[in-house]
Design an enzyme around this catalytic site. Structure first.
Site, PDB file in Angstrom:
ATOM      1  N   VAL A 144      21.044  42.417 -21.630  1.00 47.63           N
ATOM      2  CA  VAL A 144      20.906  42.663 -19.991  1.00 47.63           C
ATOM      3  C   VAL A 144      19.720  41.874 -19.527  1.00 47.63           C
ATOM      4  CG1 VAL A 144      19.346  44.683 -20.515  1.00 47.63           C
ATOM      5  CG2 VAL A 144      20.275  44.501 -18.312  1.00 47.63           C
ATOM      6  N   LEU A 182      19.538  41.193 -12.928  1.00 48.60           N
ATOM      7  CA  LEU A 182      20.341  39.853 -12.822  1.00 48.60           C
ATOM      8  C   LEU A 182      21.603  39.616 -13.588  1.00 48.60           C
ATOM      9  CD1 LEU A 182      17.145  37.737 -13.109  1.00 48.60           C
ATOM     10  CD2 LEU A 182      18.245  38.683 -11.109  1.00 48.60           C
ATOM     11  N   ASP A 232      29.383  26.567 -24.136  1.00 52.30           N
ATOM     12  CA  ASP A 232      29.917  27.728 -23.247  1.00 52.30           C
ATOM     13  C   ASP A 232      29.419  27.334 -21.895  1.00 52.30           C
ATOM     14  OD1 ASP A 232      30.994  30.053 -22.380  1.00 52.30           O
ATOM     15  OD2 ASP A 232      29.111  31.422 -22.356  1.00 52.30           O
TER      16      ASP A 232
END
Length: 372
Positions: A46, A39, A158
């Site tokens: 990861v 994904l 973010d």
């Protein structure tokens, strides 16, 4: 003003509470099957799809390296876990299911958001497939999640289309806020100043090294609304220097050509957020009462079938465009250039539904100040 190096051992604003969720030391592979579906990938993490052996339920397994550039960053990961725990009652934040740890990694087992990033909805190919009412609903849900975080003194720092996922793409599902690796706790005793984030989404106060507040997240919500409605990124330039100049001068294109299909109320909403002075930006709570969002509530009350049919018309186009998300850019502007540099060449076909890598070059070599 004293300066110190920005590293995992001295980052301010991290939650220091011990996670309530048990961190299991058993072998993750004894309980989950990893599928071939990756994904997302970054420098230090990861995310892969996995399936519970006991229930068959799909999840997203986020593998986070505990050591980064020779530094022990376990505290940062525990902070991310603590934020997810704090927000576990908020349906707009991704749910944390389990946590595993081995010698080199901590593995977060997260709710699987099958719809992918809302970044896909920013692509020009879907310009006529996503109505303004759809955007209103998504922005309202983002605000609900951000309001919850801000009420608990957490700033995300973010927020971007790549970090807002959808529970489903057809019908258009609900949003899930992800990636709290850059989030920080703010308080009254200290001022937090850090250089962090993705270049084209940075707020002016970040560039000016001014104190971080909840208003920083509100700037990003303005950018997200702009991108969903115009299918362009408001500040991105030919290089980072031009991007930073556009941000510092708040050079935003509100031309009739760009906003031809955008209502005046939506334009007013964006303009209220994309202002240089953070003190002049409305809070998440105030934004939820904005006429643009209230208008959707009124129309949906009397014409709920319009919203439903709008989402259903997306099916074929959304599905055909979904695979383009990881390779397409929004008129050459919406792509996250810094993140793309962290995807291996042989992984060009990997969907980047999760973003969690450090967006600025060598962020742990940047400077952070904590003024108490």
């Amino acid at each position: 003003m004293s300066r110190r190096r920005f590293d995992c051992r001295s980052i301010s604003g991290l939650l220091t509470t011990t996670p309530q969720i048990p961190i299991k030391m058993e072998n993750f592979n004894n309980f989950y099957i990893l599928t071939s579906k990756e994904l997302g990938r970054g420098k230090f993490a990861v995310v892969r799809q996995c399936i519970s052996k006991s229930t068959g339920q799909e999840y997203a397994a986020k593998f986070l390296k505990k050591r980064r550039r020779g530094q022990d960053c376990r505290a940062e990961i525990l902070h991310e876990i603590a934020v997810l725990e704090l927000a576990k009652s908020c349906p707009r934040v991704i749910n944390l299911h389990e946590v595993y740890e081995n010698t080199s990694e901590i593995i977060l087992i997260l709710e699987y958001a099958a719809g992918g990033e809302i970044f896909s909805l920013c692509l020009p190919e879907l310009a006529e497939m996503v109505s303004e009412n759809d955007v209103i609903r998504l922005i309202k849900q983002i605000l609900e999640g951000v309001y919850y975080l801000h009420q608990n003194n957490i700033v995300h720092l973010d927020l971007k289309p790549q970090n807002i996922l959808l529970s489903s793409i057809y019908p258009l599902g609900d949003i899930k806020i992800v990636d709290f690796g850059m989030s920080r706790k703010i308080g009254h005793a200290c001022e937090l100043r850090e250089i962090m984030g993705t270049p084209e989404y940075l707020a002016p106060e970040i560039l000016n090294y001014d104190p971080i507040t909840t208003a920083t997240d509100m700037w990003n919500i303005g950018i997200i609304a702009y991108m969903l409605l115009t299918h362009t990124s408001p500040f991105v330039g030919e290089d980072n220097q031009e991007t930073y100049l556009n941000i510092s001068q708040v050079n935003v294109d509100y031309s009739e050509e760009t906003f031809s299909s955008v209502s005046q109320l939506a334009t007013d909403f964006i303009q209220s957020l994309l202002v240089k002075n953070p003190e002049k930006r409305p809070t998440a709570e105030i934004c939820l009462s904005h006429s643009w969002l209230q208008q959707w509530d009124f129309e949906n009350l009397f014409h709920p079938e319009e919203t439903s049919s709008s989402s259903q018309t997306q099916d074929h186009s959304v599905r055909s465009s979904e695979d383009k998300t990881s390779k397409s850019s929004c008129n050459g502007t919406c792509g996250d250039r810094e993140d793309k540099e962290n995807i291996p060449e042989d992984s060009s076909m990997v969907s980047k539904r999760f973003r969690f890598d450090d967006s600025l070059p060598n962020p742990h070599e940047l400077v952070s100040d904590l003024l108490c």
